[in-house]
Design an enzyme around this catalytic site. Structure first.
Site, PDB file in Angstrom:
ATOM      1  CB  SER A  89      -0.915   0.011   1.232  1.00 34.36           C
ATOM      2  OG  SER A  89      -0.222   0.512   2.360  1.00 34.36           O
ATOM      3  CB  SER A  91      -0.287   3.948   4.380  1.00 30.14           C
ATOM      4  OG  SER A  91       0.590   2.979   4.909  1.00 30.14           O
ATOM      5  CE  LYS A 146      -0.774   2.782   8.814  1.00 23.16           C
ATOM      6  NZ  LYS A 146      -1.166   3.155   7.441  1.00 23.16           N
ATOM      7  CB  SER A 233      -2.003   7.022   6.234  1.00 25.82           C
ATOM      8  OG  SER A 233      -1.634   6.154   7.283  1.00 25.82           O
TER       9      SER A 233
END
Length: 274
Positions: A89, A91, A146, A233
């Site tokens: 992804s 993010s 993250k 995100s």
């Protein structure tokens, strides 16, 4: 629900381990006795595979226990040393690109029991600015990645695309206005260099409305995380905090970039979903 490769590997380790121990207790002494009674020239003529089937050792026992050492090595490395993941992804753009293969240090935040993730030997604590991998609080079978923004007891605010930690605005410097970004939508973005407690990294801000704003106080034993692609995100702004027991490790190295792997389901399911 995601594909929990860690759980599958743990089960494989236990099953093959049980067969290996069973073979060592029941059949290994019998094979050893048979070999000891053979003439040296006969014994040397029997290859290793044939030796494993002496003393009427069942074929399925030989086959299953033969995988134990390989699975044990893989299981040990992934559980306690380093674990590979793939980024499917966007993010964490622009820091981590879709298709990046990364390595995660598994002992930075303490040695933890596989699957249960309980700390057995404490080491260092997560620090603000780390890129962390953790089990998604709403579905622990899924791994997320993250940037760690808030530590326990921190006061976090995010308004008008400005991040504030404990009353101090996190500084960011505009590097460029990009008409085309690395986002799948290729939307225009502003590229900033952010300084988060001395950790410098690049972030994206899109020109559209910030999807979620607010103020948060991080509880004890939890962390607040955000993606570097701030307006694309799913992070703590949406689903709250990450418990310490969900932390898996710190991402520290990108060892390969390969977009095509994103289309392979087995790789995607074992990678980082967000």
């Amino acid at each position: 629900m995601g594909f929990d490769f860690e759980l599958i590997l743990a089960i494989a380790f236990l099953v093959t381990g049980v067969f290996w121990v069973y073979d060592r207790i029941v059949y290994f002494p019998k094979r050893k006795a048979v070999l000891a009674n053979m003439a040296p020239e006969t014994r040397s003529a029997i290859n290793k595979d044939a030796q494993q089937r002496l003393a009427e050792t069942p074929k399925f026992v030989v086959e299953v226990k033969s995988y134990f050492i390989i699975i044990a090595v893989i299981f040990g490395l992934r559980s306690f040393v380093v674990e590979p993941f793939q980024i499917p992804s966007g993010s964490m753009l622009p820091t981590l690109k879709i298709g990046d293969f990364i390595l995660v240090n598994k002992f930075d935040y303490g040695l933890r029991l596989p699957v249960l993730n309980t700390t057995i030997i404490p080491t260092t604590q997560p620090e603000r600015g780390d890129v962390v991998v953790f089990k998604y609080p709403r579905d622990p079978s899924i791994n997320y990645i993250k940037r760690l923004v808030g530590l326990p007891r921190d006061k976090i605010s995010y308004r008008d695309k400005v991040l504030t930690v404990n009353g101090q605005q996190v500084s960011k410097e505009l590097l460029a206005k990009l008409p085309v970004s690395l986002n799948p939508s290729q939307e225009p973005v502003e590229l900033f260099k952010e300084n988060l407690s001395g950790v410098q990294h690049n972030i994206y801000n899109s020109f559209r409305f910030t999807p979620h704003e607010g103020d948060w106080v991080v509880p004890e034993g939890h962390y607040f995380v955000m993606g570097d692609n701030r307006d694309n995100s799913s992070d703590s702004r949406f689903w709250s905090f990450v418990p310490d027991e969900n932390m898996k490790g710190r991402a520290f190295y990108v060892w390969l970039h390969w977009d095509d792997f994103f289309s392979i389901p087995s790789i995607k399911n074992n990678g980082l979903i967000e």
